[in-house]
Design a protein around this motif. Sequence first.
Motif, PDB file in Angstrom:
ATOM      1  N   GLY A  24       0.812  -1.150   0.036  1.00  0.00           N
ATOM      2  CA  GLY A  24      -0.168  -0.142   0.135  1.00  0.00           C
ATOM      3  C   GLY A  24       0.746   1.328  -0.024  1.00  0.00           C
ATOM      4  N   ALA A  25       0.533   2.152   0.813  1.00  0.00           N
ATOM      5  CA  ALA A  25       1.553   3.260   1.010  1.00  0.00           C
ATOM      6  C   ALA A  25       2.453   3.217   2.033  1.00  0.00           C
ATOM      7  N   THR A  26       2.893   2.114   2.605  1.00  0.00           N
ATOM      8  CA  THR A  26       3.961   1.797   3.576  1.00  0.00           C
ATOM      9  C   THR A  26       4.842   1.243   3.110  1.00  0.00           C
ATOM     10  N   THR A  27       6.173   1.890   3.285  1.00  0.00           N
ATOM     11  CA  THR A  27       7.505   1.386   2.788  1.00  0.00           C
ATOM     12  C   THR A  27       8.082   0.372   3.960  1.00  0.00           C
ATOM     13  N   LEU A  28       8.572  -0.472   3.790  1.00  0.00           N
ATOM     14  CA  LEU A  28       9.216  -1.473   4.588  1.00  0.00           C
ATOM     15  C   LEU A  28      10.802  -1.857   3.958  1.00  0.00           C
ATOM     16  N   MET A  29      11.597  -2.127   4.814  1.00  0.00           N
ATOM     17  CA  MET A  29      12.955  -2.453   4.362  1.00  0.00           C
ATOM     18  C   MET A  29      13.078  -3.724   4.926  1.00  0.00           C
ATOM     19  N   ALA A  30      14.006  -4.692   4.403  1.00  0.00           N
ATOM     20  CA  ALA A  30      14.441  -5.914   4.717  1.00  0.00           C
ATOM     21  C   ALA A  30      15.789  -6.313   4.368  1.00  0.00           C
ATOM     22  N   SER A  31      16.111  -7.549   4.938  1.00  0.00           N
ATOM     23  CA  SER A  31      17.582  -8.017   4.595  1.00  0.00           C
ATOM     24  C   SER A  31      17.437  -9.512   5.044  1.00  0.00           C
ATOM     25  N   ASP A  32      18.359 -10.323   4.408  1.00  0.00           N
ATOM     26  CA  ASP A  32      18.652 -11.491   5.132  1.00  0.00           C
ATOM     27  C   ASP A  32      19.591 -11.357   6.260  1.00  0.00           C
ATOM     28  N   GLY A  33      20.125 -10.444   6.386  1.00  0.00           N
ATOM     29  CA  GLY A  33      21.036 -10.149   7.594  1.00  0.00           C
ATOM     30  C   GLY A  33      22.447 -10.731   7.360  1.00  0.00           C
ATOM     31  N   CYS A  34      23.133 -11.003   8.246  1.00  0.00           N
ATOM     32  CA  CYS A  34      24.507 -11.700   8.253  1.00  0.00           C
ATOM     33  C   CYS A  34      24.447 -13.131   8.914  1.00  0.00           C
ATOM     34  N   GLN A  35      23.215 -13.690   9.056  1.00  0.00           N
ATOM     35  CA  GLN A  35      23.313 -15.053   9.872  1.00  0.00           C
ATOM     36  C   GLN A  35      22.055 -15.813   9.431  1.00  0.00           C
ATOM     37  N   GLU A  36      21.952 -17.037   9.876  1.00  0.00           N
ATOM     38  CA  GLU A  36      20.846 -17.916   9.509  1.00  0.00           C
ATOM     39  C   GLU A  36      19.979 -17.555  10.743  1.00  0.00           C
ATOM     40  N   GLY A  37      18.642 -17.692  10.403  1.00  0.00           N
ATOM     41  CA  GLY A  37      17.857 -17.744  11.813  1.00  0.00           C
ATOM     42  C   GLY A  37      17.134 -16.411  11.777  1.00  0.00           C
ATOM     43  N   MET A  38      16.084 -16.149  12.569  1.00  0.00           N
ATOM     44  CA  MET A  38      15.429 -14.852  12.580  1.00  0.00           C
ATOM     45  C   MET A  38      14.329 -14.979  13.855  1.00  0.00           C
TER      46      MET A  38
END
Length: 142
Positions: free
Chosen positions: A65-79
Amino acid sequence: MPNTFIEPYLFFGGRCEEALDFYRTALGAQVDILLRHKDSPEPPPSGMLPPGFENKIMHTTFRIGATTLMASDGCQEGMSFSGFSLSLSVPTEAEADHAFAALADGGQVQMPLTKTFWSPCFGMLTDRFGVSWMITVTTNPS
């Protein structure tokens, strides 16, 4: 602090591309920027990335919609996502039903969609990636 805003930044621990595909299908997310670790002009410090993370997402910006999100895999497995929820506000119960069902696929419902004193339709769930969502219809039917 004029012109200041907050954008959520989610780390998917190796599953970012899968999450993007899921949010594209479930919510119509549109990816604006996608950069992989291997495309960085500067190599990461030795030992920073697990083997195989070269092709993982270093940074992405996407819109729901009108919202921006940012994301990444990061630097390690698991979340781990805890202590917050993303709140998705939609104008109709039909849109709430659609979004809720799509996000709940492979996830866990905490509160099914129901009428509340603040909304004609509200529910809570955790999606298949562990992200907590609250779905709210923002307008009352006439």
